[in-house]
Design a protein around this motif. Structure first.
Motif, PDB file in Angstrom:
ATOM      1  N   GLU A  28      -1.321   0.549 -22.517  1.00  0.00           N
ATOM      2  CA  GLU A  28      -2.782  -0.280 -22.857  1.00  0.00           C
ATOM      3  C   GLU A  28      -2.428  -1.536 -21.988  1.00  0.00           C
ATOM      4  N   LYS A  29      -1.249  -2.056 -21.827  1.00  0.00           N
ATOM      5  CA  LYS A  29      -0.703  -3.172 -21.213  1.00  0.00           C
ATOM      6  C   LYS A  29       0.078  -2.761 -19.919  1.00  0.00           C
ATOM      7  N   ARG A  30      -0.114  -1.711 -19.284  1.00  0.00           N
ATOM      8  CA  ARG A  30       0.789  -1.230 -18.289  1.00  0.00           C
ATOM      9  C   ARG A  30       2.261  -1.307 -18.429  1.00  0.00           C
ATOM     10  N   ASN A  31       2.663  -1.172 -19.555  1.00  0.00           N
ATOM     11  CA  ASN A  31       3.950  -1.108 -20.052  1.00  0.00           C
ATOM     12  C   ASN A  31       4.784  -2.469 -19.440  1.00  0.00           C
ATOM     13  N   CYS A  32       3.996  -3.514 -19.352  1.00  0.00           N
ATOM     14  CA  CYS A  32       4.693  -4.909 -19.016  1.00  0.00           C
ATOM     15  C   CYS A  32       5.713  -5.146 -20.101  1.00  0.00           C
ATOM     16  N   MET A  33       6.641  -6.054 -19.827  1.00  0.00           N
ATOM     17  CA  MET A  33       7.815  -6.270 -20.530  1.00  0.00           C
ATOM     18  C   MET A  33       7.622  -7.504 -21.524  1.00  0.00           C
ATOM     19  N   THR A  67       6.270   0.097 -15.042  1.00  0.00           N
ATOM     20  CA  THR A  67       6.107  -1.049 -15.770  1.00  0.00           C
ATOM     21  C   THR A  67       5.677  -2.021 -14.905  1.00  0.00           C
ATOM     22  N   ALA A  68       4.613  -2.978 -15.396  1.00  0.00           N
ATOM     23  CA  ALA A  68       3.802  -3.999 -14.610  1.00  0.00           C
ATOM     24  C   ALA A  68       4.666  -5.171 -14.693  1.00  0.00           C
ATOM     25  N   GLY A  69       6.035  -5.189 -14.554  1.00  0.00           N
ATOM     26  CA  GLY A  69       6.707  -6.491 -14.613  1.00  0.00           C
ATOM     27  C   GLY A  69       6.863  -7.172 -16.175  1.00  0.00           C
ATOM     28  N   MET A  70       7.128  -8.273 -16.021  1.00  0.00           N
ATOM     29  CA  MET A  70       7.155  -9.157 -17.085  1.00  0.00           C
ATOM     30  C   MET A  70       5.920  -9.279 -17.480  1.00  0.00           C
ATOM     31  N   ASP A  71       5.650  -9.694 -18.990  1.00  0.00           N
ATOM     32  CA  ASP A  71       4.370  -9.867 -19.713  1.00  0.00           C
ATOM     33  C   ASP A  71       4.149 -11.318 -19.398  1.00  0.00           C
ATOM     34  N   LEU A  72       3.161 -11.830 -18.528  1.00  0.00           N
ATOM     35  CA  LEU A  72       2.976 -12.954 -18.261  1.00  0.00           C
ATOM     36  C   LEU A  72       2.465 -13.663 -19.394  1.00  0.00           C
ATOM     37  N   LYS A  73       1.796 -13.015 -20.383  1.00  0.00           N
ATOM     38  CA  LYS A  73       1.271 -13.949 -21.667  1.00  0.00           C
ATOM     39  C   LYS A  73       2.525 -13.963 -22.437  1.00  0.00           C
ATOM     40  N   GLU A  74       3.062 -12.984 -23.018  1.00  0.00           N
ATOM     41  CA  GLU A  74       4.018 -13.058 -23.971  1.00  0.00           C
ATOM     42  C   GLU A  74       5.550 -13.382 -23.611  1.00  0.00           C
ATOM     43  N   GLY A 114       4.217   5.216 -11.662  1.00  0.00           N
ATOM     44  CA  GLY A 114       3.311   4.644 -11.403  1.00  0.00           C
ATOM     45  C   GLY A 114       3.641   3.196 -11.257  1.00  0.00           C
ATOM     46  N   TRP A 115       2.702   2.124 -11.458  1.00  0.00           N
ATOM     47  CA  TRP A 115       2.909   0.447 -11.223  1.00  0.00           C
ATOM     48  C   TRP A 115       4.432   0.403 -11.508  1.00  0.00           C
ATOM     49  N   CYS A 116       4.921  -0.416 -10.432  1.00  0.00           N
ATOM     50  CA  CYS A 116       6.367  -0.967 -10.683  1.00  0.00           C
ATOM     51  C   CYS A 116       6.352  -2.406  -9.967  1.00  0.00           C
ATOM     52  N   PHE A 117       6.155  -3.450 -10.719  1.00  0.00           N
ATOM     53  CA  PHE A 117       6.283  -4.743 -10.361  1.00  0.00           C
ATOM     54  C   PHE A 117       7.439  -5.886 -10.736  1.00  0.00           C
ATOM     55  N   GLY A 118       7.648  -6.677  -9.906  1.00  0.00           N
ATOM     56  CA  GLY A 118       8.703  -7.923 -10.261  1.00  0.00           C
ATOM     57  C   GLY A 118       9.617  -7.610 -11.042  1.00  0.00           C
ATOM     58  N   GLY A 119       9.529  -7.998 -12.294  1.00  0.00           N
ATOM     59  CA  GLY A 119      10.621  -7.628 -13.174  1.00  0.00           C
ATOM     60  C   GLY A 119      11.270  -6.373 -13.192  1.00  0.00           C
ATOM     61  N   GLY A 120      10.119  -5.568 -12.902  1.00  0.00           N
ATOM     62  CA  GLY A 120      10.510  -4.130 -13.031  1.00  0.00           C
ATOM     63  C   GLY A 120      11.571  -3.680 -12.119  1.00  0.00           C
ATOM     64  N   LEU A 140       6.291  -6.979  -5.247  1.00  0.00           N
ATOM     65  CA  LEU A 140       7.279  -8.138  -5.665  1.00  0.00           C
ATOM     66  C   LEU A 140       5.946  -8.846  -5.680  1.00  0.00           C
ATOM     67  N   SER A 141       4.976  -9.122  -6.796  1.00  0.00           N
ATOM     68  CA  SER A 141       3.588  -9.771  -6.720  1.00  0.00           C
ATOM     69  C   SER A 141       4.026 -11.152  -7.196  1.00  0.00           C
ATOM     70  N   GLU A 142       5.258 -11.605  -7.504  1.00  0.00           N
ATOM     71  CA  GLU A 142       5.589 -12.998  -7.925  1.00  0.00           C
ATOM     72  C   GLU A 142       4.734 -14.039  -7.181  1.00  0.00           C
ATOM     73  N   ASN A 144       2.174 -13.900  -5.620  1.00  0.00           N
ATOM     74  CA  ASN A 144       0.805 -13.761  -5.840  1.00  0.00           C
ATOM     75  C   ASN A 144       0.318 -14.608  -6.950  1.00  0.00           C
ATOM     76  N   TRP A 145       1.293 -14.955  -7.731  1.00  0.00           N
ATOM     77  CA  TRP A 145       0.860 -15.869  -8.983  1.00  0.00           C
ATOM     78  C   TRP A 145       1.662 -17.054  -8.705  1.00  0.00           C
ATOM     79  N   GLY A 146       2.428 -17.171  -7.852  1.00  0.00           N
ATOM     80  CA  GLY A 146       3.133 -18.756  -7.631  1.00  0.00           C
ATOM     81  C   GLY A 146       4.437 -18.949  -8.283  1.00  0.00           C
ATOM     82  N   ILE A 147       5.324 -17.814  -8.191  1.00  0.00           N
ATOM     83  CA  ILE A 147       6.720 -18.120  -8.531  1.00  0.00           C
ATOM     84  C   ILE A 147       7.608 -17.308  -7.344  1.00  0.00           C
ATOM     85  N   LEU A 148       8.938 -17.449  -7.397  1.00  0.00           N
ATOM     86  CA  LEU A 148       9.779 -16.494  -6.758  1.00  0.00           C
ATOM     87  C   LEU A 148       9.988 -15.240  -7.534  1.00  0.00           C
TER      88      LEU A 148
HETATM   89  N1  ACO Z   1       1.611  -9.261 -18.279  1.00  0.00           N
HETATM   90  C1  ACO Z   1       0.440  -9.249 -19.171  1.00  0.00           C
HETATM   91  N2  ACO Z   1      -0.575  -8.579 -19.029  1.00  0.00           N
HETATM   92  C2  ACO Z   1      -0.536  -7.390 -18.537  1.00  0.00           C
HETATM   93  C3  ACO Z   1       0.306  -7.393 -17.532  1.00  0.00           C
HETATM   94  C4  ACO Z   1       1.361  -8.100 -17.176  1.00  0.00           C
HETATM   95  N3  ACO Z   1       2.438  -8.300 -16.091  1.00  0.00           N
HETATM   96  N4  ACO Z   1      -0.045  -6.144 -16.632  1.00  0.00           N
HETATM   97  C5  ACO Z   1      -1.127  -5.612 -17.132  1.00  0.00           C
HETATM   98  N5  ACO Z   1      -1.558  -6.577 -18.275  1.00  0.00           N
HETATM   99  C6  ACO Z   1      -2.559  -6.139 -19.050  1.00  0.00           C
HETATM  100  C7  ACO Z   1      -3.799  -6.746 -18.676  1.00  0.00           C
HETATM  101  O1  ACO Z   1      -3.824  -8.016 -18.986  1.00  0.00           O
HETATM  102  C8  ACO Z   1      -4.801  -6.024 -19.516  1.00  0.00           C
HETATM  103  O2  ACO Z   1      -4.927  -6.503 -20.689  1.00  0.00           O
HETATM  104  P1  ACO Z   1      -6.271  -6.473 -21.671  1.00  0.00           P
HETATM  105  O3  ACO Z   1      -6.684  -5.035 -21.625  1.00  0.00           O
HETATM  106  O4  ACO Z   1      -5.812  -7.210 -22.821  1.00  0.00           O
HETATM  107  O5  ACO Z   1      -7.354  -7.300 -20.658  1.00  0.00           O
HETATM  108  C9  ACO Z   1      -4.244  -4.585 -19.767  1.00  0.00           C
HETATM  109  O6  ACO Z   1      -2.660  -4.985 -19.359  1.00  0.00           O
HETATM  110  C10 ACO Z   1      -4.728  -3.721 -18.648  1.00  0.00           C
HETATM  111  O7  ACO Z   1      -4.410  -4.139 -17.268  1.00  0.00           O
HETATM  112  P2  ACO Z   1      -5.541  -4.138 -16.214  1.00  0.00           P
HETATM  113  O8  ACO Z   1      -5.300  -4.959 -15.288  1.00  0.00           O
HETATM  114  O9  ACO Z   1      -7.012  -3.936 -16.726  1.00  0.00           O
HETATM  115  O10 ACO Z   1      -4.979  -2.410 -15.541  1.00  0.00           O
HETATM  116  P3  ACO Z   1      -5.555  -2.068 -14.221  1.00  0.00           P
HETATM  117  O11 ACO Z   1      -4.876  -0.406 -14.305  1.00  0.00           O
HETATM  118  O12 ACO Z   1      -6.754  -2.345 -13.651  1.00  0.00           O
HETATM  119  O13 ACO Z   1      -4.418  -2.857 -13.000  1.00  0.00           O
HETATM  120  C11 ACO Z   1      -2.299  -3.744 -12.733  1.00  0.00           C
HETATM  121  C12 ACO Z   1      -2.991  -2.539 -13.347  1.00  0.00           C
HETATM  122  C13 ACO Z   1      -2.366  -3.733 -11.008  1.00  0.00           C
HETATM  123  C14 ACO Z   1      -0.771  -3.270 -12.899  1.00  0.00           C
HETATM  124  C15 ACO Z   1      -2.869  -5.122 -13.017  1.00  0.00           C
HETATM  125  O14 ACO Z   1      -2.478  -5.136 -14.603  1.00  0.00           O
HETATM  126  C16 ACO Z   1      -1.948  -6.310 -12.530  1.00  0.00           C
HETATM  127  O15 ACO Z   1      -1.886  -6.657 -11.589  1.00  0.00           O
HETATM  128  N6  ACO Z   1      -0.779  -6.477 -13.525  1.00  0.00           N
HETATM  129  C17 ACO Z   1       0.075  -7.594 -13.214  1.00  0.00           C
HETATM  130  C18 ACO Z   1       1.137  -7.016 -12.087  1.00  0.00           C
HETATM  131  C19 ACO Z   1       2.303  -8.279 -11.931  1.00  0.00           C
HETATM  132  O16 ACO Z   1       1.907  -9.032 -11.306  1.00  0.00           O
HETATM  133  N7  ACO Z   1       3.066  -8.545 -12.776  1.00  0.00           N
HETATM  134  C20 ACO Z   1       4.067  -9.519 -12.830  1.00  0.00           C
HETATM  135  C21 ACO Z   1       5.189  -9.262 -11.824  1.00  0.00           C
HETATM  136  S1  ACO Z   1       6.319 -10.689 -11.697  1.00  0.00           S
HETATM  137  C22 ACO Z   1       7.328 -10.757 -12.608  1.00  0.00           C
HETATM  138  O17 ACO Z   1       7.687  -9.448 -13.597  1.00  0.00           O
HETATM  139  C23 ACO Z   1       8.352 -11.776 -13.108  1.00  0.00           C
END
Ligand code: ACO
Length: 280
Positions: A28-33, A67-74, A114-120, A140-142, A144-148
């Protein structure tokens, strides 16, 4: 809003025919860490590393993400709000299980569904082998939100890709699909999602046939020698084999015997029957 997942439910695993299938389990959180997931993953790795019924580990993800990388919130916002100590602890917890996985006792395979971003990229690189779905997306979407790309991701980009690709991939913040990820060296192979698990199972079964002491020595050697001069590597490899012999001095002798004396297999075409000397 969904109820918060308990820490112990952020990672799932099952052991089937000596393969441990470990999953990021926050679909439900795209497996972010999150810090919870990072702590739980370390516990799971602890539980499975030295089990006799585990000969190989596959790391995959539940749902649409690896994994969608690190959990940006937690991992970032809430941890930073608690101060530097909390930030450093969260870093130790995530880097800690990636490091543990890089030097894991058993062979490891990333199965990127599926998705594999950043910290993944940390656990991706930590796994010895990697297979992905054509449908997977790597980024490497870092930027896109303003970090290396931190947490080792920049280092991993440079280790796995050419200079130009690493630079483009980290500066542009564009995703690449599975096939491109394979072409760029992020994974060994990309194949249609419906065929991914069968292929990974096939690979894991081949690994299960190999001498486990030799496998651990081999995977460590591949990681170690990349930073050595040729002469240092040559010396290290002699010592590494001699150290491996202290754990298993009979396997290689059995391997030679089955080829030269028994003529029951050919090392050029597959592994010796390790059950023979293990039962002896
Ligand atoms: N951190 C925190 N929450 C996340 C993350 C994340 N990295 N990825 C997904 N979620 C949460 C969303 O906020 C959402 O939460 P909600 O249901 O409470 O609103 C839920 O997971 C589902 O995400 P959606 O965006 O609705 O899913 P969708 O399938 O449309 O998109 C995608 C998937 C493209 C992966 C998108 O979630 C996304 O861009 N995630 C962030 C990817 C990213 O840039 N990660 C950080 C990399 S940098 C690093 O790791 C240091």
């Amino acid at each position: 809003m969904t109820a918060e997942r308990a820490e112990e439910d952020t990672v799932a695993y099952e052991i089937v025919d000596n393969i441990a299938w470990v999953s990021f389990n926050r679909p439900e959180k795209r497996n972010c860490m999150s810090p919870k997931l990072n702590r739980q993953m370390m516990r799971v790795l602890d539980e499975i590393e030295f089990r006799d019924d585990v000969g190989a580990v596959v790391l995959t993800g539940e749902g649409s993400a690896w994994t969608a990388g690190m959990d940006l919130k937690e991992y970032f916002r809430e941890t930073e709000a608690q101060g530097l100590g909390a930030t450093r602890q969260a870093q130790r917890e995530s880097y800690g299980w990636w490091r543990r996985l890089r030097w894991f006792q058993k062979p490891t395979i990333a199965m990127v569904n599926g998705w594999c971003f950043g910290g993944g990229y940390g656990p991706l690189f930590a796994c010895d082998l990697a297979f992905c779905a054509d449908e997977a997306q790597f980024g490497l979407s870092e930027i896109n939100w303003g970090i290396l790309p931190g947490g080792g991701a920049t280092k991993i980009a440079v280790e796995l890709m050419s200079f130009r690709r690493a630079m483009y991939h980290s500066m542009m913040g564009e995703n690449v699909d599975g096939k491109t990820a394979a072409e760029w060296g992020l994974v060994n192979e990309s194949l249609p999602l419906e065929k991914l698990k069968d292929r990974v199972t096939e690979v894991a079964k081949v690994l299960l046939e190999k001498n486990p002491v030799a496998l651990k020595a081999t995977k460590d050697a591949i990681r170690r020698v990349s930073e050595m001069t040729y002469d240092n590597a040559e010396d290290f490899l002699v010592r590494a084999q001699e150290a491996a012999n202290s754990y298993d001095n009979d396997g290689r002798k059995e391997g030679i015997k089955q080829f030269i004396d028994d003529k029951t297999y050919k090392p050029g075409l597959g592994a010796y029957d390790k059950s023979k000397h293990q039962k002896a």
